[in-house]
Each structure stands twice: as structure tokens, then as C-alpha cells.
Motif scaffolding. Structure first.
Motif, mmCIF file in Angstrom:
data_model
loop_
_atom_site.group_PDB
_atom_site.id
_atom_site.type_symbol
_atom_site.label_atom_id
_atom_site.label_comp_id
_atom_site.label_asym_id
_atom_site.label_seq_id
_atom_site.Cartn_x
_atom_site.Cartn_y
_atom_site.Cartn_z
ATOM 1 N N LEU A 2 70.953 22.127 -14.055
ATOM 2 C CA LEU A 2 69.962 22.246 -12.997
ATOM 3 C C LEU A 2 68.690 22.928 -13.492
ATOM 4 O O LEU A 2 67.595 22.618 -13.026
ATOM 5 C CB LEU A 2 70.542 22.997 -11.798
ATOM 6 N N VAL A 5 66.688 20.135 -14.807
ATOM 7 C CA VAL A 5 66.293 19.250 -13.708
ATOM 8 C C VAL A 5 65.098 19.844 -12.964
ATOM 9 O O VAL A 5 64.141 19.137 -12.657
ATOM 10 C CB VAL A 5 67.478 19.009 -12.739
ATOM 11 N N ILE A 15 66.606 17.684 -3.791
ATOM 12 C CA ILE A 15 67.878 17.859 -4.489
ATOM 13 C C ILE A 15 68.959 18.052 -3.430
ATOM 14 O O ILE A 15 68.851 18.937 -2.583
ATOM 15 C CB ILE A 15 67.855 19.088 -5.425
ATOM 16 N N ALA A 17 72.874 19.023 -2.901
ATOM 17 C CA ALA A 17 73.936 19.721 -3.640
ATOM 18 C C ALA A 17 75.249 19.647 -2.873
ATOM 19 O O ALA A 17 75.320 20.005 -1.705
ATOM 20 C CB ALA A 17 73.539 21.170 -3.875
ATOM 21 N N LEU A 32 70.743 31.007 -12.501
ATOM 22 C CA LEU A 32 69.877 29.839 -12.505
ATOM 23 C C LEU A 32 68.493 30.272 -12.953
ATOM 24 O O LEU A 32 67.968 31.289 -12.506
ATOM 25 C CB LEU A 32 69.812 29.246 -11.094
ATOM 26 N N VAL A 45 65.680 21.789 -1.600
ATOM 27 C CA VAL A 45 67.074 21.840 -2.049
ATOM 28 C C VAL A 45 67.936 22.059 -0.815
ATOM 29 O O VAL A 45 67.709 22.991 -0.047
ATOM 30 C CB VAL A 45 67.305 22.985 -3.060
#
Length: 109
Positions: A2, A5, A15, A17, A32, A45
Motif C-alpha cells: 500500500l 500504491v 481505494i 479495503a 504505513l 480510502v
């Protein structure tokens, strides 16, 4: 993955998830990086669980079954043979070893 990405997302990209079974039992959760990309690129996200869409399942089957029958969509199964393969198959789910739907065949009767 990620982290990479996020660096390559389009402006206002999205995105979705879902399903992080290989992460459930990590002793040390992984961090992250590159989160600033979410802000700079205005990335959306959103997490989801399949139960949110269960009411659409009959409609999905009606749409998808013809494609499967015509081999236009192919699904992958990772099949363990025998009850003794159960523990290894289960562990494989948590370590990312399996590909596709994990099954354990106990008997062929």
C-alpha cells in the motif's frame, strides 16, 4: 504494498479495503508510510465488509452465473485433500500462502 500504491494513486482516486486475514495475528502490526499522498492527491480510502452487501447476493448470482458457465469468468480454488490438511490450510489463510478460495475436501462421497 500500500505504501507504493499511495505514491502512484491518481488525484481523487479511490481505494477499497477488505479482507486482511494475513494481518490478524501479527505480533507487531506493520505501519504505513506515504500517508501524505492521501491528502495531496485527495484519495478516498474506505473499508467494507461483505455483509454490507449481502442483500444484493441474489442479484449478483443472477448476473455472474452465466459468465461462469460460459468460462468468461474463472475462479481459483486452493484445495487441501483430507481432514489432516485442515490445520495447514487454515494457517495458510493467515500467512497469505493460499490463492483463491480455500477448501478442504474431507471425502469424495
Amino acid at each position: 504494498m500500500l505504501d507504493t500504491v499511495l505514491l502512484n494513486m491518481r488525484i481523487r482516486g479511490r481505494i477499497a479495503a477488505c479482507g486482511m486475514i494475513s494481518r490478524y495475528n501479527l505480533d507487531k502490526p506493520e505501519g504505513l508510510r506515504n500517508l501524505m499522498s492521501i491528502i495531496g492527491k485527495r484519495v478516498h480510502v474506505e473499508g467494507f465488509v461483505t455483509g454490507d452487501f449481502y442483500h444484493l447476493y441474489p442479484k449478483f448470482l443472477e448476473l455472474i452465473i452465466p459468465y461462469i458457465k460460459q468460462d468468461e469468468i474463472v475462479y481459483v480454488e486452493d484445495v487441501g485433500e483430507g481432514l489432516e490438511s485442515g490445520p495447514t490450510s487454515l494457517i495458510g489463510l493467515f500467512t497469505g500462502r493460499n490463492v483463491g478460495k480455500q477448501l478442504v475436501v474431507v471425502t469424495h462421497e
